[in-house]
Design a protein around this motif. Structure first.
Motif, short mmCIF file in Angstrom:
data_model
loop_
_atom_site.label_atom_id
_atom_site.label_comp_id
_atom_site.label_asym_id
_atom_site.label_seq_id
_atom_site.Cartn_x
_atom_site.Cartn_y
_atom_site.Cartn_z
N SER A 276 -9.86 -1.60 13.00
CA SER A 276 -10.39 -0.27 12.93
C SER A 276 -9.93 0.46 13.99
CB SER A 276 -12.16 -0.27 13.18
OG SER A 276 -12.70 0.68 13.31
N GLN A 277 -9.75 0.20 15.27
CA GLN A 277 -9.01 0.85 16.23
C GLN A 277 -7.64 1.41 15.81
OE1 GLN A 277 -9.95 -1.37 19.73
NE2 GLN A 277 -11.83 -0.28 20.12
N GLU A 278 -6.95 0.26 15.36
CA GLU A 278 -5.66 0.37 14.91
C GLU A 278 -5.45 1.31 13.73
OE1 GLU A 278 -4.11 -3.57 13.92
OE2 GLU A 278 -4.20 -4.26 16.16
N LEU A 279 -6.35 1.33 12.85
CA LEU A 279 -6.39 2.16 11.69
C LEU A 279 -6.64 3.80 12.31
CD1 LEU A 279 -6.55 3.16 8.68
CD2 LEU A 279 -8.72 2.36 8.64
N LYS B 183 -3.29 -1.21 6.76
CA LYS B 183 -4.26 -1.51 7.70
C LYS B 183 -5.83 -1.48 6.89
CE LYS B 183 -3.27 -2.80 11.02
NZ LYS B 183 -3.32 -3.69 11.61
N ARG B 184 -5.95 -0.46 6.25
CA ARG B 184 -7.30 -0.27 5.53
C ARG B 184 -7.42 -1.60 4.85
NH1 ARG B 184 -6.83 4.86 3.04
NH2 ARG B 184 -8.02 5.69 4.84
N ALA B 185 -6.71 -1.92 4.21
CA ALA B 185 -6.86 -3.19 3.31
C ALA B 185 -7.17 -4.46 4.07
CB ALA B 185 -5.85 -3.45 2.51
N GLN B 186 -6.49 -4.49 5.09
CA GLN B 186 -6.63 -5.55 6.27
C GLN B 186 -8.12 -5.60 6.68
OE1 GLN B 186 -3.43 -4.92 8.99
NE2 GLN B 186 -2.13 -6.52 7.99
N LYS C 36 6.71 10.09 6.52
CA LYS C 36 5.12 10.38 5.81
C LYS C 36 4.85 9.24 5.14
CE LYS C 36 2.20 13.81 3.74
NZ LYS C 36 2.38 15.14 3.13
N GLN C 37 5.77 8.80 4.12
CA GLN C 37 5.41 7.86 3.19
C GLN C 37 5.20 6.50 4.06
OE1 GLN C 37 4.44 8.12 -0.03
NE2 GLN C 37 3.80 6.12 0.37
N GLU C 38 6.04 6.15 4.96
CA GLU C 38 6.00 5.09 5.63
C GLU C 38 4.63 4.86 6.59
OE1 GLU C 38 10.47 3.61 7.07
OE2 GLU C 38 9.42 5.28 8.20
N LEU C 39 4.10 5.99 7.12
CA LEU C 39 2.90 6.27 7.67
C LEU C 39 1.89 5.80 6.76
CD1 LEU C 39 1.38 6.27 10.21
CD2 LEU C 39 1.57 9.00 10.05
N LEU C 40 1.70 6.53 5.55
CA LEU C 40 0.70 6.37 4.74
C LEU C 40 0.56 4.68 4.08
CD1 LEU C 40 1.13 9.53 2.57
CD2 LEU C 40 -0.76 9.18 3.80
N ASP C 41 1.75 4.28 3.77
CA ASP C 41 1.86 2.95 3.56
C ASP C 41 1.36 2.08 4.71
OD1 ASP C 41 2.99 3.40 1.27
OD2 ASP C 41 5.20 2.81 2.21
N ARG C 42 1.57 2.21 5.80
CA ARG C 42 0.85 1.42 7.02
C ARG C 42 -0.57 1.74 6.95
NH1 ARG C 42 3.95 2.06 12.62
NH2 ARG C 42 2.55 0.51 13.11
N ILE C 43 -1.11 2.89 6.79
CA ILE C 43 -2.40 3.26 7.01
C ILE C 43 -3.20 2.27 5.86
CG2 ILE C 43 -4.31 4.94 6.29
CD1 ILE C 43 -2.21 7.00 7.66
N GLU C 44 -2.63 2.48 4.59
CA GLU C 44 -3.36 1.69 3.45
C GLU C 44 -3.22 0.25 3.66
OE1 GLU C 44 -4.93 2.75 0.84
OE2 GLU C 44 -4.64 4.85 1.81
N ILE D 44 -10.95 -8.44 6.64
CA ILE D 44 -11.59 -9.01 7.70
C ILE D 44 -13.04 -8.89 7.83
CG2 ILE D 44 -11.18 -7.06 9.69
CD1 ILE D 44 -10.14 -11.09 9.97
N VAL D 45 -13.66 -7.61 7.42
CA VAL D 45 -14.99 -7.08 7.57
C VAL D 45 -15.76 -8.17 6.54
CG1 VAL D 45 -16.78 -5.31 6.95
CG2 VAL D 45 -14.91 -4.84 8.57
N ALA D 46 -15.08 -8.54 5.31
CA ALA D 46 -15.84 -9.11 4.24
C ALA D 46 -15.75 -10.69 4.90
CB ALA D 46 -14.77 -9.16 3.21
N LYS D 47 -15.14 -11.18 5.51
CA LYS D 47 -14.98 -12.58 5.99
C LYS D 47 -15.86 -12.42 7.44
CE LYS D 47 -10.49 -13.38 4.25
NZ LYS D 47 -9.10 -13.82 4.58
N ASN D 48 -15.56 -11.63 8.21
CA ASN D 48 -16.17 -11.84 9.76
C ASN D 48 -17.19 -10.97 10.03
OD1 ASN D 48 -14.21 -14.11 10.09
ND2 ASN D 48 -12.86 -12.74 10.69
#
Length: 58
Positions: free
Chosen positions: A35-38, A13-16, A3-11, A20-24
């Motif tokens: 967004s699809q990966e998240l 991906k959210r930061a990424q 569960k913690q690994e999944l939450l870490d991956r979610i966070e 990327i939205v701020a840049k592109n």
């Protein structure tokens, strides 16, 4: 995956996605991909942890 690994991956991906939205922009191909990966990660969390929790409570 724990569960913690999944939450870490979610966070991560959210930061990424935010970066990327701020840049592109929101409609850039990379933003859509991230967004699809998240979405997939969130769906996985929902099916693995939220649904199981609510079925135990009922």
């Amino acid at each position: 995956m724990s569960k913690q690994e999944l939450l870490d991956r979610i966070e991560k991906k959210r930061a990424q996605l935010i970066d990327i939205v701020a840049k592109n922009g929101l409609t850039s191909p990379q933003a859509i991909q991230y967004s699809q990966e998240l979405d997939l990660l969130l769906n996985s969390y929902n099916s693995d942890y939220i649904k199981n929790f609510t079925s135990q409570v009922s």
